[in-house]
Scaffold this motif. Sequence first.
Motif, PDB file in Angstrom:
ATOM      1  N   PHE A   1       6.837  13.392  -6.859  1.00  0.00           N
ATOM      2  CA  PHE A   1       5.745  12.159  -6.259  1.00  0.00           C
ATOM      3  C   PHE A   1       4.682  12.438  -5.518  1.00  0.00           C
ATOM      4  CE2 PHE A   1       4.934   8.391  -3.755  1.00  0.00           C
ATOM      5  CZ  PHE A   1       4.514   7.399  -4.786  1.00  0.00           C
ATOM      6  N   ALA A   2       4.693  13.133  -4.415  1.00  0.00           N
ATOM      7  CA  ALA A   2       3.726  13.585  -3.337  1.00  0.00           C
ATOM      8  C   ALA A   2       2.740  14.371  -4.337  1.00  0.00           C
ATOM      9  CB  ALA A   2       4.027  14.290  -2.294  1.00  0.00           C
TER      10      ALA A   2
ATOM     11  N   GLY B   1       0.759  -1.233  -0.151  1.00  0.00           N
ATOM     12  CA  GLY B   1       0.005  -0.044  -0.068  1.00  0.00           C
ATOM     13  C   GLY B   1       0.810   1.436   0.007  1.00  0.00           C
ATOM     14  N   PRO B   2       0.244   2.421   0.419  1.00  0.00           N
ATOM     15  CA  PRO B   2       0.958   3.742   0.209  1.00  0.00           C
ATOM     16  C   PRO B   2       2.152   3.640   1.029  1.00  0.00           C
ATOM     17  CG  PRO B   2      -1.457   4.094   0.473  1.00  0.00           C
ATOM     18  CD  PRO B   2      -1.237   2.585   0.709  1.00  0.00           C
ATOM     19  N   ALA B   3       3.164   4.377   0.769  1.00  0.00           N
ATOM     20  CA  ALA B   3       4.556   4.316   1.518  1.00  0.00           C
ATOM     21  C   ALA B   3       5.177   5.510   1.967  1.00  0.00           C
ATOM     22  CB  ALA B   3       5.588   3.604   0.743  1.00  0.00           C
TER      23      ALA B   3
ATOM     24  N   PRO C   1      -0.588  11.357  -4.830  1.00  0.00           N
ATOM     25  CA  PRO C   1      -0.757  11.368  -3.763  1.00  0.00           C
ATOM     26  C   PRO C   1      -1.433  10.022  -3.026  1.00  0.00           C
ATOM     27  CG  PRO C   1      -2.585  12.479  -5.077  1.00  0.00           C
ATOM     28  CD  PRO C   1      -1.141  12.131  -5.786  1.00  0.00           C
ATOM     29  N   GLU C   2      -2.235   9.161  -3.853  1.00  0.00           N
ATOM     30  CA  GLU C   2      -2.812   7.948  -3.136  1.00  0.00           C
ATOM     31  C   GLU C   2      -1.739   6.857  -2.782  1.00  0.00           C
ATOM     32  OE1 GLU C   2      -2.039   7.148  -7.526  1.00  0.00           O
ATOM     33  OE2 GLU C   2      -2.587   9.081  -6.525  1.00  0.00           O
ATOM     34  N   LYS C   3      -0.505   7.123  -3.263  1.00  0.00           N
ATOM     35  CA  LYS C   3       0.641   6.257  -2.979  1.00  0.00           C
ATOM     36  C   LYS C   3       1.514   6.494  -1.820  1.00  0.00           C
ATOM     37  CE  LYS C   3      -0.083   3.642  -6.654  1.00  0.00           C
ATOM     38  NZ  LYS C   3       1.059   3.472  -7.619  1.00  0.00           N
TER      39      LYS C   3
ATOM     40  N   VAL D   1       0.994  17.819  -0.719  1.00  0.00           N
ATOM     41  CA  VAL D   1       1.298  16.693   0.351  1.00  0.00           C
ATOM     42  C   VAL D   1       0.220  16.321   1.032  1.00  0.00           C
ATOM     43  CG1 VAL D   1       3.114  15.590   1.813  1.00  0.00           C
ATOM     44  CG2 VAL D   1       3.835  17.290   0.081  1.00  0.00           C
ATOM     45  N   GLN D   2      -0.427  15.326   0.826  1.00  0.00           N
ATOM     46  CA  GLN D   2      -1.639  14.960   1.427  1.00  0.00           C
ATOM     47  C   GLN D   2      -1.289  13.893   2.424  1.00  0.00           C
ATOM     48  OE1 GLN D   2      -4.986  14.247  -1.408  1.00  0.00           O
ATOM     49  NE2 GLN D   2      -4.056  15.747  -2.634  1.00  0.00           N
TER      50      GLN D   2
END
Length: 247
Positions: A87-88, A70-72, A92-94, A179-180
């Motif tokens: 990347f953020a 999952g997200p890291a 964002p979902e990752k 950044v979420q």
Amino acid sequence: MTAADAVPIVFVHGTRFSAGQWSVQVAALQDEFPVIAVDLPGHGKRSDQPWSLTSATEIIDSAVQALDRGPALVVGHSLGGYAALEFARRRPEKLRGLILAGASASTRGWGAVPYRLVGRLVPRIPADRLARWNDRMLRRLYPPEVVGETIGSGYAFHTLPAAWDEVLGRFDADAMRCVQAPALILNGEKDTLFRSGEADFARAHPDARIELIPRARHLSNFDAPDVFTDAVRRFARQLASRRTPGA
């Protein structure tokens, strides 16, 4: 925290280095967390690949997928920190969490001038001479167990101009608004230049805090490897204690 709760961690290296920059952190954390360090385009095992932030983002994304948890938590140093910010923004979902190390300075305005000059100067110096200078510096300052893999992986001086040309003029504190996920701004106490915007970066994010590594400089994970590792471990455990996104 159980093994199933452990937050996956992706480490992203800084300018001219490679995944080997994180050898101490990976070795110390891998028994508790799924962890991987990547080579950015033009660096390490990807030295033949052309640099781009798009490719850097895809590499981080692939690492998150490879861990398959999952997200890291993405930990980026210097150039890798700005790649992590990109990347953020794009994935964002990752992202479960973000650590910026030596990457909380605006790359816009007059502060970018010295880096543009360095980017123009580096190609004029033979790469083997630059490598010898870097080898001597690292061996003089740090024990072999800290920098051995970095030295053994070589340096990506040929990529430096293109990488910083794309990063410069692109990032400031506003990048934190994309950044979420929770963020840690982890800087060496003596890294005056790259922590110059840390307060602005933290204020731009509703769930960010600053942590300083005493007496450390820009290469804070070399200057104080155990302290740096402990900061990453604590932040990852804090993320694990929160509700998993989408759960």
